[in-house]
Enzyme design. Structure first.
Site, PDB file in Angstrom:
ATOM      1  N   LYS A   1      -8.455  17.441  10.802  1.00 19.63           N
ATOM      2  CA  LYS A   1      -9.810  18.565  11.303  1.00 19.63           C
ATOM      3  C   LYS A   1     -10.113  18.525  13.022  1.00 19.63           C
ATOM      4  O   LYS A   1     -10.767  18.457  13.028  1.00 19.63           O
ATOM      5  CB  LYS A   1     -10.403  16.514  10.599  1.00 19.63           C
ATOM      6  CG  LYS A   1     -10.897  17.728   9.297  1.00 19.63           C
ATOM      7  CD  LYS A   1     -12.266  17.248   8.481  1.00 19.63           C
ATOM      8  CE  LYS A   1     -12.212  17.228   7.242  1.00 19.63           C
ATOM      9  NZ  LYS A   1     -13.435  17.154   6.624  1.00 19.63           N
TER      10      LYS A   1
ATOM     11  N   LYS B   1      -4.315  23.093   0.068  1.00 22.69           N
ATOM     12  CA  LYS B   1      -4.639  23.363  -0.706  1.00 22.69           C
ATOM     13  C   LYS B   1      -5.859  23.910  -0.519  1.00 22.69           C
ATOM     14  O   LYS B   1      -6.912  24.777   0.033  1.00 22.69           O
ATOM     15  CB  LYS B   1      -5.532  22.248  -0.808  1.00 22.69           C
ATOM     16  CG  LYS B   1      -6.090  21.516   0.182  1.00 22.69           C
ATOM     17  CD  LYS B   1      -7.053  19.450   0.185  1.00 22.69           C
ATOM     18  CE  LYS B   1      -8.146  19.561   1.326  1.00 22.69           C
ATOM     19  NZ  LYS B   1      -9.299  19.208   0.326  1.00 22.69           N
TER      20      LYS B   1
ATOM     21  N   LYS C   1     -13.392  23.966   0.722  1.00 22.28           N
ATOM     22  CA  LYS C   1     -14.690  24.687   0.659  1.00 22.28           C
ATOM     23  C   LYS C   1     -14.328  25.629   2.228  1.00 22.28           C
ATOM     24  O   LYS C   1     -15.869  25.922   2.481  1.00 22.28           O
ATOM     25  CB  LYS C   1     -15.815  23.877   0.102  1.00 22.28           C
ATOM     26  CG  LYS C   1     -15.905  22.579   0.540  1.00 22.28           C
ATOM     27  CD  LYS C   1     -17.309  21.984  -0.088  1.00 22.28           C
ATOM     28  CE  LYS C   1     -17.009  20.557  -0.426  1.00 22.28           C
ATOM     29  NZ  LYS C   1     -17.130  19.259   0.612  1.00 22.28           N
TER      30      LYS C   1
END
Ligand code: ATP
Ligand code: LTN
Length: 333
Positions: free
Chosen positions: A115, A197, A200
């Site tokens: 992130k 993965k 969203k």
């Protein structure tokens, strides 16, 4: 609430629309576990703000997520459903646990590194502290088990370490939680890149199936999904990652085992297979979307669920926090 039952805790962040990865890796299991455990299911809005959010969107996503939990079959009569920020004890315990966590170990967390790379202009303290807040969530309720996707395993391990550290310094205070990961489906991959993965917040929305996608979108995305150069429909994640991912998705949505699905698609071409997966997923999503919309129209009901959830959660959380405060020497009146 039955005392004899073990306690289960899990949460999802109200960011964007959920994907079928979130559904398969997390929420679907919540439903099957709700009868056997004393369950706390939260909406992790405090985690969500570690990445900049649009306030109106965050508010909207929060209620949508609650409606989705219920539409998926999570029963507010059986489980405690609440919003993380409605229970101040999360932030309070997080502060204490911060003093049992090392900066070095937070810097090594995979999600923090990912992130930080993605949001290089906003590597804030909350992003780094994310796993400690998650540990506080879990430990406040004395959770025995935590069903999550595999991407959260490292965070769960740290929660266990922090609990043990505290217990060793003082006396047994926290239950050391166990992560529960599904055999298949704990990691659903991106449809366009089987090494990643499904997420969203992925850059390319075509690799993710959102629970809010309409039928045409679902079919179009599956049609474009990567397979491999062979022609066999076989579960072999190492050599046939794309096909295996589709088989996993199909098996969950069709309620079949992987061998049953393999048998069903023996001799079938990739095109036909992908269409069948798409149709099966779209068929399941339509009623879910309708139920979510119905619930969202009844704001009074949803607010009622949240109010009673916050009360139940606060009661349990306060008990733990006061035990912690006593042990660490905070003067109480
Ligand atoms: P974001 O992309 O915004 O970071 P996310 O898709 O990873 O979000 P989270 O809110 O972080 O979603 O995760 C909610 C739950 O869904 C967690 O239990 C997580 O482990 C699970 N989960 C997320 N993605 C997948 C996936 N691709 N496969 C299986 N489980 C998943
Ligand atoms: N970080 C989790 C969401 C989450 C969570 C938790 C999961 C917040 N607190 C406590 C389990 C237990 C994620 O899925 N991204």
């Amino acid at each position: 609430m039955e005392e004899s039952k073990k306690t289960l805790y899990s949460a999802v962040q109200p960011t964007n629309s959920l994907t079928i990865g979130n559904y398969i890796g997390a929420i679907k299991n919540w439903v099957s576990l709700q009868n056997d455990y004393n369950c706390f299911y939260a909406i992790a809005n405090m985690h969500a703000i570690t990445v900049r959010q649009n306030p109106a969107e965050l508010r909207k996503n929060t209620l949508s997520l609650l409606a989705l939990y219920i539409a998926c079959g999570v029963d507010p009569e059986k489980c405690t459903l609440y919003i993380q920020s409605h229970v101040p004890a999360h932030a309070e315990l997080c502060w204490v646990l911060n003093t049992f966590t090392y900066v070095g170990e937070m810097e090594r967390m995979t999600q923090f590194k990912d992130k930080s790379a993605k949001h290089a202009d906003n590597i804030n303290m909350g992003l780094m502290d994310y796993p400690v807040l998650m540990a506080a969530d879990i430990l406040l309720y004395g959770a025995d088990v935590v069903p999550v996707g595999l991407d959260q395993r490292q965070h769960l391990e740290i929660a266990r370490d922090i609990a043990q550290r505290f217990n060793n310094v003082y006396s047994p205070t926290f239950t050391v939680p166990e992560g529960v990961y599904m055999k298949h489906g704990a990691k659903i991959n991106d449809l366009l890149d089987s090494t990643k993965k499904m997420s969203k917040s992925a850059e390319n929305v075509n690799g993710s199936i959102f629970l809010s996608d309409d039928r045409d979108t679902v079919l179009r995305k599956f049609k474009r999904a990567v397979t491999d150069s062979g022609s066999e429909i076989k579960y072999d994640p190492d050599n046939k990652a794309g096909v295996s991912n589709l088989l996993t998705i199909y098996s969950v949505f069709a309620g079949k085992t992987i061998p049953e699905a393999e048998k069903q698609f023996a001799g079938v071409g990739y095109g036909e297979f992908k269409l069948a997966v798409g149709e099966t997923v779209a068929d399941k999503l339509a009623p879910l979307q309708a139920e979510q919309a119905r619930l969202l129209a009844d704001k009074a009901y949803l607010d009622g669920v949240l109010k009673s959830g916050a009360e139940k959660a606060s009661y349990a959380a306060r008990k733990t926090l006061s035990k912690v405060y006593k042990k660490i020497g905070f003067y109480q009146i």
